[in-house]
Design a protein around this motif. Structure first.
Motif, PDB file in Angstrom:
ATOM      1  N   ARG B 492       9.925 -23.889  19.196  1.00 55.08           N
ATOM      2  CA  ARG B 492       8.952 -22.945  18.312  1.00 55.08           C
ATOM      3  C   ARG B 492       9.307 -21.590  18.765  1.00 55.08           C
ATOM      4  O   ARG B 492       9.285 -20.815  17.903  1.00 55.08           O
ATOM      5  CB  ARG B 492       7.537 -23.382  18.648  1.00 55.08           C
ATOM      6  CG  ARG B 492       7.082 -24.632  18.137  1.00 55.08           C
ATOM      7  CD  ARG B 492       6.686 -24.461  16.663  1.00 55.08           C
ATOM      8  NE  ARG B 492       6.410 -25.674  16.274  1.00 55.08           N
ATOM      9  CZ  ARG B 492       5.305 -25.725  15.126  1.00 55.08           C
ATOM     10  NH1 ARG B 492       5.240 -24.851  14.402  1.00 55.08           N
ATOM     11  NH2 ARG B 492       4.975 -26.715  14.409  1.00 55.08           N
ATOM     12  N   ALA B 557      -0.272 -25.865  28.794  1.00 51.05           N
ATOM     13  CA  ALA B 557      -1.166 -26.349  27.617  1.00 51.05           C
ATOM     14  C   ALA B 557      -1.325 -25.359  26.700  1.00 51.05           C
ATOM     15  O   ALA B 557      -1.386 -25.339  25.472  1.00 51.05           O
ATOM     16  CB  ALA B 557      -2.492 -27.052  27.968  1.00 51.05           C
ATOM     17  N   LEU B 558      -1.916 -23.971  27.362  1.00 52.84           N
ATOM     18  CA  LEU B 558      -2.054 -22.750  26.565  1.00 52.84           C
ATOM     19  C   LEU B 558      -0.842 -22.342  25.720  1.00 52.84           C
ATOM     20  O   LEU B 558      -1.074 -21.940  24.526  1.00 52.84           O
ATOM     21  CB  LEU B 558      -2.818 -21.842  27.304  1.00 52.84           C
ATOM     22  CG  LEU B 558      -3.163 -20.574  26.516  1.00 52.84           C
ATOM     23  CD1 LEU B 558      -4.564 -21.133  25.442  1.00 52.84           C
ATOM     24  CD2 LEU B 558      -3.699 -19.513  27.402  1.00 52.84           C
ATOM     25  N   ARG B 560       1.637 -24.168  24.926  1.00 57.34           N
ATOM     26  CA  ARG B 560       1.925 -25.094  23.765  1.00 57.34           C
ATOM     27  C   ARG B 560       0.959 -24.761  22.635  1.00 57.34           C
ATOM     28  O   ARG B 560       1.351 -24.820  21.445  1.00 57.34           O
ATOM     29  CB  ARG B 560       1.960 -26.428  24.276  1.00 57.34           C
ATOM     30  CG  ARG B 560       2.288 -27.571  23.272  1.00 57.34           C
ATOM     31  CD  ARG B 560       1.914 -28.944  23.691  1.00 57.34           C
ATOM     32  NE  ARG B 560       2.146 -29.780  22.510  1.00 57.34           N
ATOM     33  CZ  ARG B 560       1.691 -31.164  22.422  1.00 57.34           C
ATOM     34  NH1 ARG B 560       1.053 -31.499  23.535  1.00 57.34           N
ATOM     35  NH2 ARG B 560       1.876 -31.651  21.260  1.00 57.34           N
ATOM     36  N   PHE B 561      -0.239 -24.611  22.913  1.00 58.35           N
ATOM     37  CA  PHE B 561      -1.305 -24.245  21.908  1.00 58.35           C
ATOM     38  C   PHE B 561      -0.629 -23.151  20.903  1.00 58.35           C
ATOM     39  O   PHE B 561      -0.549 -23.032  19.687  1.00 58.35           O
ATOM     40  CB  PHE B 561      -2.628 -23.888  22.273  1.00 58.35           C
ATOM     41  CG  PHE B 561      -3.574 -23.713  21.310  1.00 58.35           C
ATOM     42  CD1 PHE B 561      -4.240 -24.521  20.548  1.00 58.35           C
ATOM     43  CD2 PHE B 561      -3.833 -22.405  21.122  1.00 58.35           C
ATOM     44  CE1 PHE B 561      -4.993 -24.310  19.255  1.00 58.35           C
ATOM     45  CE2 PHE B 561      -4.693 -22.182  19.929  1.00 58.35           C
ATOM     46  CZ  PHE B 561      -5.147 -22.833  19.353  1.00 58.35           C
ATOM     47  N   GLU B 564       2.712 -23.831  18.945  1.00 58.15           N
ATOM     48  CA  GLU B 564       2.359 -24.780  17.864  1.00 58.15           C
ATOM     49  C   GLU B 564       1.295 -24.434  16.903  1.00 58.15           C
ATOM     50  O   GLU B 564       1.064 -25.135  15.887  1.00 58.15           O
ATOM     51  CB  GLU B 564       2.370 -26.269  18.341  1.00 58.15           C
ATOM     52  CG  GLU B 564       3.470 -26.627  19.250  1.00 58.15           C
ATOM     53  CD  GLU B 564       3.341 -28.242  19.845  1.00 58.15           C
ATOM     54  OE1 GLU B 564       2.453 -28.841  19.223  1.00 58.15           O
ATOM     55  OE2 GLU B 564       3.885 -28.525  20.716  1.00 58.15           O
ATOM     56  N   ASN B 565       0.175 -23.514  17.343  1.00 51.79           N
ATOM     57  CA  ASN B 565      -0.664 -23.102  16.314  1.00 51.79           C
ATOM     58  C   ASN B 565      -0.797 -21.758  16.076  1.00 51.79           C
ATOM     59  O   ASN B 565      -1.308 -21.343  14.866  1.00 51.79           O
ATOM     60  CB  ASN B 565      -2.219 -23.363  16.962  1.00 51.79           C
ATOM     61  CG  ASN B 565      -2.652 -25.001  16.696  1.00 51.79           C
ATOM     62  OD1 ASN B 565      -2.769 -25.111  15.378  1.00 51.79           O
ATOM     63  ND2 ASN B 565      -2.253 -25.719  17.634  1.00 51.79           N
ATOM     64  N   LEU B 566      -0.142 -20.776  16.633  1.00 49.54           N
ATOM     65  CA  LEU B 566      -0.118 -19.247  16.386  1.00 49.54           C
ATOM     66  C   LEU B 566       1.131 -18.924  15.947  1.00 49.54           C
ATOM     67  O   LEU B 566       1.291 -18.064  15.051  1.00 49.54           O
ATOM     68  CB  LEU B 566      -0.576 -18.537  17.636  1.00 49.54           C
ATOM     69  CG  LEU B 566      -2.207 -18.892  18.178  1.00 49.54           C
ATOM     70  CD1 LEU B 566      -2.286 -17.926  19.382  1.00 49.54           C
ATOM     71  CD2 LEU B 566      -3.077 -19.003  17.117  1.00 49.54           C
TER      72      LEU B 566
END
Lengths: 592, 592
Positions: B492, B557-558, B560-561, B564-566
């Motif tokens: 990403r 984790a943050l 990756r968030f 994958e989300n922003l």
């Protein structure tokens, strides 16, 4: 100063949202174009000349609680009286009770204009209209006889009493209680918060609709009943009787909509003497209060969506006027001598066009939702289809429009530069007012849950897939058109619709598999995705109707701007729906 | 209530923004980890325990103009006195004038905490620090001797007087005038607006830096001079002399930062008797005022960026606490008996994680900018490289962080539901305060113009391309790492960086071709694209440093968030840059 965009509204109703077809197929009775135009023009005049000029004083003074009475801002009592004198409160109300039984589409268009004039003011009729609908649909003949005529005229206003400190989105948790009395009435006890226009001095009586629990009610949402509880009891001859056992305890100090009294209401504390308990009557059946609420929920949510459209329109007008007048720096390609109007700077132009596209897109979505509501009541065998369409469109209209209201109002401040931060300019008020709309009447997060878990599965997914099919037809029509200026619109729309299609299919599959948490993780991105695609498609529909003769509103150019500058976001939104849940779940360790 | 995130700040400084390397390579002198920790802890304590508790009263009372004097909110005078007593005002100031000459990185981290405590309060030292820098860098020995020590201690505050009603972004249009006097002083005449902390009662003197024009000055920005104009003249022995001919005419009524007096200042109207004209001295050379301003612009813009970070942090803390406590409904997978904490609902979790990612991303970008500023002063032969890096990062830090401040504050209101709209909750204040930061010190649109037209071409594009190369190395390091939990992060990041790369190359080519209007049409999307990519890369850098041992802050984790989300938004932003100009130009007919 706001000027109601009557022509734009009329165009959108007729050519984009479906009023033209509905009228020519006779579904709106003898409603003719002349009457539509007359209503919109007069509503626009009233919003522009009467409502808007009192918005600022309403914001500055706010509603005030003085000795237990709520005083409205200066001039608002007369404004309200003049407004009901115009017959505006009963536009869609049943004729039997003095209403005009006109289509909801017209009312929604007028609501937009009242809200652009002053959202705080327009909340009064918004709540009354919801209360009328609940009483008309579910109330006994006696309740209708006693209350509806005065509510339809607007002499009495209405409220909705749902929220309690521990029960907001989750109505199952509410604690207000009701006791049966032998005469068939009830006594209501409890505290309700955030009650819009719960008390004020502009109407002779206030009719509260209150959710409460009977002693033997089942737990949760299946044990909630709806009661009609008037501020003043009504005598048999229709005259006003004694004060009922309820009062406004306090007003909230809010970010915006200052002119709208947001009340904490106390029921049944015996303040006015006599037996304790506010006297009320059940609306519909006992323990079926939530069903009564759901009846009016589509309309109420759409009405809040209109607030978003309304603020976006007013904020755009204001920013546009300022950007034409204010000069700073030299824009690229400027040939004049001095500074350029800031509207000539590409970044400001981008901002204003984004504001316009979001405003017109959210307007079209909301009017299309109103059209579906109208059709659901008039389309005979197709009523069920239109009921589903209205149900599907409602959360999108509510959330997309209210998010647009906040975004556009914020961009409007930015266009004003430093002046935007100064309250007297008026741009900041739009943001302050707009900010509540994504929250109340079901937060936009709740709308997204509703959209994904209740609306997508309608007719086994056929409703949403059929709708997407209609959108594809619009994109294809753009592709077939020979109109200059569409640029890449057809291809862009097709890609965006394919994103919606894929995300929808993924969500339906996830729901069918019982992967609710995964589906819900993407609910908000999905909701925005849907709204963006509809924005593109409805702008295209309007552009096709207007044609490319150079006259009119430049709809082809705005549609192309939206297609080539806003719609590419759909790919990211689809990605969040389809691929976002895993990383969201993994990152929850951060929230522990 | 806000609690300064000292550990998070220290980690970001050390492992993400470059303080660790700078310290170990000796560039920060004998500054050791213990001192860094002590400073951050004590600054955090003061922000948490002293500043934050007075924020609400500052907002409610605001600064008031009474009989020509500005009264600060209750307690603020003592707060300011205590703050300067702690030595905080001189953290980075030169030792010769009583400062501590510490790195800017530390000051910026402390500024973040003051601003989280109260942005309105922190504006006072922010302005003073800018004024110190201007006087120190450009002032004569006599000016430094007379003014700097008291400004460094904070006994005297400083202001910047740039804006006039017709000269905001465009300083070339300003009209304030200066006349030479035979003794080498000047007399200043004119009106300045939006002067932050232009008048107040917490300091013994106020040192105004005022942009004005000499009678024989060239037109436009080449004819602007900078003058030092004290509120009270200073006697030869350093004691305060008579009042100078300037005063605060009025205060603005603003959306936010109510505790910060925003003054209209009048110079030279003779109100205090004697000859008309405020007495001042030129800072730097005549007609070179704008160059003096540019010196301090990087720091001032970064300081405003810190306001965005600060509000985002405070709003996130508040929303997180509320979401853990507030219960509504049942979250999917909930096994408990009653209602779930709303943090368990996926949509609320998504919102909070987005808030966290934007906060930490904008913090890292801003600290990295401060690092570049520090390096530009200490890195010997590499100073020019770091000067360019600071120049490149400044508009991104300013715009991305202030946009994040507004966005996160607005999301914070949403998490609070109806309570978010109630002023006493405190969530709304963050949005009201945050909303000015994208506007002042150069609107974010101006930042984007600066980024594209002045910063991308630095070293013929090598600076930005070299930076992008460094970002690629971070993405590759994620790919090589064996740390669990990164998911698709490496891929990403690589895609997002490729979007930045392509958009940058396109803009550089457009500029080289003289297609300025096209390049500027995409400036704002490009600026956000850059900020998003940096957010992803800096979160990854922190995650790599923390490692995957399960301890620490859940950084993997943050990251990756965010990945994958922003980050998928970068494709749409690149598209707007590369393909958006044509439809924007065509749609200008709508703005006529």
């Amino acid at each position: 100063m706001y000027k109601a965009p009557v022509e734009e509204i009329a165009f959108t109703l007729k050519h984009v949202a479906g009023m033209g077809e509905a009228m020519s197929s006779g579904l709106f009775g003898d409603l003719g174009e002349d009457l539509v135009e007359a209503i919109l023009s007069e509503a626009g005049r009233f919003a522009t000349e009467e409502v808007a000029p009192l918005a600022e004083i309403g914001d500055r003074q706010g509603a005030r609680l003085v000795d237990g009475e709520v005083r409205l801002p200066d001039g608002w009592r007369d404004l309200y009286r003049n407004w009901i004198a115009g017959g505006w409160n009963g536009l869609t109300a049943p004729e039997a009770f003095g209403g005009q039984a006109l289509p909801d589409m017209l009312n929604v268009a007028a609501l937009e204009m009242w809200n652009s004039g002053s959202m705080a003011f327009a909340l009064a009729p918004t709540l009354t209209m919801g209360a009328i609908e609940a009483v008309y649909t579910h109330g006994s003949a006696a309740l209708k006889e006693t209350y509806l005529e005065k509510m339809v005229s607007g002499e009495w206003t209405g409220t909705m009493n749902l929220t309690e400190p521990h029960a907001g989105s989750d109505l199952g948790a509410l604690k207000a209680r009701a006791e049966r009395r032998p005469d068939g009435s009830y006594r209501i006890f409890g505290q309700k918060i955030f009650i819009t226009w719960g008390e004020h001095d502009a109407a002779d009586n206030i009719i509260h609709l209150v959710l409460a629990r009977l002693p033997d009610a089942p737990a949760g949402t299946r044990g909630i009943s709806l009661f009609l509880v008037p501020k003043f009891l009504v005598n048999d001859d229709g005259s006003l009787g004694p004060r009922n056992d309820l009062f406004c305890h306090s007003l909230e100090h809010k970010l915006g909509i200052h002119g709208s009294p947001t009340c904490t209401m106390i029921y049944g504390d015996g303040r006015f003497g006599g037996d304790k308990g506010a006297i009320g009557w059940v609306v519909g059946e006992e323990n079926k209060g939530l069903a009564c609420m759901f009846t009016m929920m589509n309309n109420a949510r759409l009405a809040v969506g209109m607030q978003g459209v309304a603020i976006a329109e007013a904020a755009t007008q204001k920013a546009l006027a300022y950007a034409k007048e204010r000069t700073q720096g030299r824009a690229p390609g400027s040939t004049g001598a001095g500074m350029s109007p800031i509207i000539d700077h590409p970044d400001i132009a981008r901002t204003l066009l984004t504001m316009k596209a979001l405003t017109q897109g959210s307007r079209a979505i909301s009017y299309a939702c109103a059209h579906a509501i109208d059709m659901s009541r008039r389309a005979g065998e197709a009523s069920r289809h239109w009921q589903e369409r209205a149900a599907l469109l409602t959360p999108i209209a509510k959330s997309f429009s209210t998010d647009a209201g906040v975004e556009v109002a914020s961009l409007g401040i930015q266009v004003h530069g430093g002046m935007g931060f100064i309250e007297e300019t008026g741009a900041a008020r739009y943001l302050r007012d707009a900010r509540i709309a994504p929250i109340y009447e079901g937060t936009n997060g709740i709308q997204a849950i509703d959209l994904v878990t209740r609306k997508l599965p309608l007719s086994g997914g056929d409703q949403v897939m059929g709708f997407i099919g209609e959108l594809k037809a619009i994109a294809e029509a753009v592709g077939r058109s020979n109109l200059d200026g569409f640029g890449e619109t057809a291809a862009r729309l097709a890609v965006a619709i394919a994103d919606l299609d894929a995300a929808t299919a993924w969500l339906l599959a996830a729901l069918a598999d019982g992967r609710a948490a995964e589906a819900l993780a993407g609910a908000t991105p999905y909701q925005r995705l849907f709204g963006l695609v509809l924005t593109g498609c409805y702008l295209a529909k309007g552009a096709l109707a207007e044609g490319g003769d150079g006259k009119g509103g430049g709809r082809i150019a705005l549609c192309r701007f939206a297609a080539e500058n806003l719609l590419a976001e759909t790919a990211a939104l689809r990605d969040r729906v389809v691929n976002g849940a895993a990383s969201l779940a993994a990152a929850r360790i951060l929230l522990a």
